[in-house]
Motif scaffolding. Structure first.
Motif, short mmCIF file in Angstrom:
data_model
loop_
_atom_site.label_atom_id
_atom_site.label_comp_id
_atom_site.label_asym_id
_atom_site.label_seq_id
_atom_site.Cartn_x
_atom_site.Cartn_y
_atom_site.Cartn_z
N GLU A 285 0.81 -1.22 0.00
CA GLU A 285 0.00 0.00 0.00
C GLU A 285 0.85 1.27 0.00
OE1 GLU A 285 -3.72 0.10 2.61
OE2 GLU A 285 -2.54 -1.53 3.47
N ALA A 286 1.77 1.35 0.94
CA ALA A 286 2.55 2.57 1.10
C ALA A 286 3.37 2.88 -0.14
CB ALA A 286 3.46 2.45 2.33
N ASN A 287 3.97 1.84 -0.73
CA ASN A 287 4.83 2.10 -1.88
C ASN A 287 4.03 2.47 -3.12
OD1 ASN A 287 7.75 1.99 -2.73
ND2 ASN A 287 6.82 0.71 -4.33
N VAL A 288 2.83 1.91 -3.27
CA VAL A 288 1.98 2.28 -4.41
C VAL A 288 1.62 3.76 -4.33
CG1 VAL A 288 -0.31 1.97 -5.42
CG2 VAL A 288 1.08 -0.02 -4.86
N LEU A 289 1.27 4.23 -3.14
CA LEU A 289 0.94 5.65 -2.96
C LEU A 289 2.18 6.51 -3.16
CD1 LEU A 289 -1.45 5.42 0.12
CD2 LEU A 289 -2.08 5.77 -2.28
N ALA A 290 3.34 6.04 -2.69
CA ALA A 290 4.59 6.79 -2.89
C ALA A 290 4.96 6.86 -4.36
CB ALA A 290 5.72 6.13 -2.09
N GLU A 291 4.73 5.78 -5.08
CA GLU A 291 5.03 5.77 -6.52
C GLU A 291 4.15 6.77 -7.25
OE1 GLU A 291 6.93 4.59 -10.07
OE2 GLU A 291 7.45 4.20 -7.96
N ALA A 292 2.89 6.87 -6.87
CA ALA A 292 1.98 7.85 -7.50
C ALA A 292 2.47 9.27 -7.24
CB ALA A 292 0.57 7.67 -6.97
N ALA A 293 2.89 9.53 -5.98
CA ALA A 293 3.41 10.86 -5.65
C ALA A 293 4.68 11.16 -6.44
CB ALA A 293 3.67 10.95 -4.15
N HIS A 294 5.54 10.16 -6.60
CA HIS A 294 6.78 10.32 -7.37
C HIS A 294 6.48 10.65 -8.83
CE1 HIS A 294 10.93 9.69 -8.59
NE2 HIS A 294 10.50 8.84 -9.53
N ARG A 295 5.35 10.15 -9.33
CA ARG A 295 5.00 10.40 -10.74
C ARG A 295 4.21 11.70 -10.92
NH1 ARG A 295 3.71 4.63 -13.78
NH2 ARG A 295 5.35 3.41 -12.75
N GLY A 296 3.97 12.40 -9.81
CA GLY A 296 3.40 13.72 -9.97
C GLY A 296 2.09 14.01 -9.29
N GLN A 297 1.46 12.98 -8.63
CA GLN A 297 0.20 13.26 -7.95
C GLN A 297 0.06 12.39 -6.71
OE1 GLN A 297 -3.26 13.25 -10.44
NE2 GLN A 297 -4.65 13.81 -8.80
N ALA A 298 -0.18 13.04 -5.59
CA ALA A 298 -0.35 12.31 -4.34
C ALA A 298 -1.82 11.98 -4.12
CB ALA A 298 0.18 13.13 -3.17
#
Length: 406
Positions: A285-298
Motif C-alpha cells: 500500500e505505502a509504496n503504491v501511494l509513494a510511486e503515485a506521488a513520485h509520478r506527480g500526484q499524491a
C-alpha cells in the motif's frame, strides 16, 4: 466456577489449578471418537432417532445413551418436538435428536495487523456470531492475545459463545507461520507463535487449539472442497495461500505462499528478506501511494487512487497498470507450479478491480503449454473483515473431525 461445575460442563477435560487441560487417557480419547460419530450423523442427516444413531455409529445402546446424555447436558444436541413413526412399534411416536442450532461448535480468531476478529461457527459450518475490533498496527502480538481474551470473555458473558459446546479453536496470526510438524493441540500443545503464548485462550476455550498464518486461514473462507485456489492478498504487504480440494498447502517448512518474496526484478531494491526486487517491495500500500506521488500526484488512500483511475485520471490509471504488470509476473509463475483453477485477489489493492487483473489475464492467455485444456477463473474478493476468523473456525471444525477419523 467450581471444579465440579467445570467437570460437569466438559467431562472430557480435567482441571489443573485454574486452567483446563486435555485429559489424555485412552478412555477419554475413545469417548471423543464416539462423540464425533454421533455429531457426524446429525450433521449429515439433520435429525436422527436413537435407533438410527445406533445404526449410523455402530455404538451399543448403552454407550450411545451415555454419549447422547453428555452431549445433551452440554447443550450440543436437543430433543425436538418433531416425531416420527418408528418401525416395529405399531406407529408409536419416537423423539428425534438434532444439533442445537444455537450451539457454536468452533471459534475462529484472527490476530491481524490492524484488527482482531472473532467468528463462531456451528457444527454444520453455518456462521453463528462475529465480533470485530480495530487495533493499532503497532500493537504487539502478546497484547493482541490479551485483547482477544477480553473479547472472548465478553462474548461468553453475552451468551454468544457457550464454552460447553465448543470443540475447537482456530487462530490466524499475521506474519506468523506454524511449524508443519506442529499444527494443532493434541497430546501436547501446538508450538506457540514467536512473540506470544496462547495459553490464556486455551484456558477459556475448551477443545484443541490450532493456529497458522491469518492469510492462509482466510483462504479457507473462500475455498471450496472442489477448488484448487490461489488466494492473493495485496495490502500492507503481499501474502498468498493455496488450497487444493479443501486442504491447505503449507510446505515442508511452513512458509508456502510467500508470493510477496518472489522477485519480479532482479536489479530492484533489496528487500528485508535479503533478495532484490521482491513483489512486496513494489506493490505494498505505502509504496503504491509513494510511486503515485513520485509520478506527480499524491493520493490520500488506495480508495482515492482507485476512484481517480475510474474517473479517467492518467497517473492513477498508469499506477494501476504498473502494479498489475508486476503482479502478473509473480502470479503467472505461481500458476505454472500450482495449476490453480481459480485465482482470487483480495486486500486493499483489490479495489483497483479489472484494470489490476487485465495484465494477468493477458499473460495467462499468451502462455501456451500444450499440456491440455486450461481454465483459470480470475476475480477479486469483496472486502471481508472477518475472513481470517471465518476460515480459522472452519479449519478448527474440519481438523476436529479429521483427527477423529471422519
Amino acid at each position: 466456577m467450581t471444579e465440579g461445575k467445570l467437570k460437569a460442563e466438559w467431562p472430557s477435560r480435567k482441571v489443573v489449578g485454574d486452567v483446563l487441560t486435555p485429559d489424555d487417557s485412552a478412555l477419554q480419547a475413545v469417548r471423543r471418537r464416539h462423540e464425533i460419530r454421533v455429531l457426524a450423523s446429525l450433521v449429515a442427516h439433520g435429525h436422527r432417532t436413537r435407533r438410527e444413531l445406533e445404526e449410523d455409529t455402530k455404538l451399543s445402546r448403552t454407550t450411545l445413551s451415555a454419549i447422547v446424555g453428555e452431549l445433551r447436558d452440554r447443550g450440543v444436541i436437543i430433543d425436538t418436538d418433531q416425531t416420527v413413526a418408528a418401525s416395529g412399534r405399531h406407529g408409536r411416536p419416537t423423539k428425534v435428536l438434532t444439533l442445537n442450532p444455537e450451539a457454536g461448535a468452533a471459534v475462529g480468531i484472527e490476530l491481524g495487523r490492524r484488527r482482531i476478529s472473532i467468528s463462531v461457527m456451528g457444527f454444520d459450518g453455518s456462521p453463528m456470531s462475529t465480533e470485530l475490533q480495530e487495533v493499532a498496527a503497532s500493537l504487539g502480538l502478546d497484547a493482541k492475545v490479551g485483547r482477544a481474551v477480553d473479547m472472548v470473555r465478553q462474548l461468553i458473558q453475552d451468551g454468544r459463545i457457550k464454552p460447553e459446546t465448543i470443540i475447537g479453536t482456530g487462530i490466524g496470526i499475521a506474519s506468523r507461520h506454524a511449524n508443519p510438524l506442529s499444527l494443532a493441540d493434541g497430546a501436547e500443545h501446538q508450538l506457540d507463535p514467536q512473540g506470544a503464548t496462547l495459553d490464556a485462550l486455551r484456558a477459556i476455550l475448551p477443545g484443541p487449539l490450532l493456529w497458522d498464518n491469518n492469510i492462509r486461514l482466510a483462504a479457507m473462507a473462500y475455498g471450496k472442497d472442489s477448488d484448487d485456489l490461489l488466494y492473493v492478498v495485496l495490502s500492507a504487504g503481499v501474502s498468498a495461500a493455496s488450497v487444493s480440494h479443501g486442504t491447505l498447502l503449507r510446505g515442508g517448512n511452513g512458509i508456502a505462499g510467500e508470493l510477496g518474496h518472489v522477485s519480479v526484478d532482479f536489479a530492484g531494491p533489496q528487500c528485508w528478506c535479503g533478495r532484490h526486487g521482491c513483489l512486496e517491495s513494489y506493490i505494498n500500500e505505502a509504496n503504491v501511494l509513494a510511486e503515485a506521488a513520485h509520478r506527480g500526484q499524491a493520493f490520500p488512500s488506495i480508495a482515492a487512487l482507485a476512484e481517480a483511475a475510474a474517473d479517467g485520471n492518467g497517473i492513477a490509471a498508469n499506477i494501476i497498470d504498473w502494479a498489475g504488470e508486476l503482479l502478473a509476473r509473480a502470479v503467472v509463475g505461481a500458476t505454472v507450479v500450482l495449476d490453480p483453477s481459480r485465482i482470487v485477489i483480495a486486500g486493499e489493492l483489490s479495489q483497483f478491480g479489472e484494470p489490476l487483473l487485465a495484465p494477468l489475464r493477458r499473460a495467462l492467455a499468451e502462455q501456451h503449454l500444450d499440456l491440455g485444456a486450461r481454465v483459470v477463473t480470475i476475480g477479486v474478493a469483496p472486502f471481508a473483515p472477518t475472513a481470517g476468523s471465518d476460515g480459522a473456525a472452519h479449519l478448527a471444525l474440519s481438523r476436529w473431525a479429521m483427527e477423529q477419523g471422519h
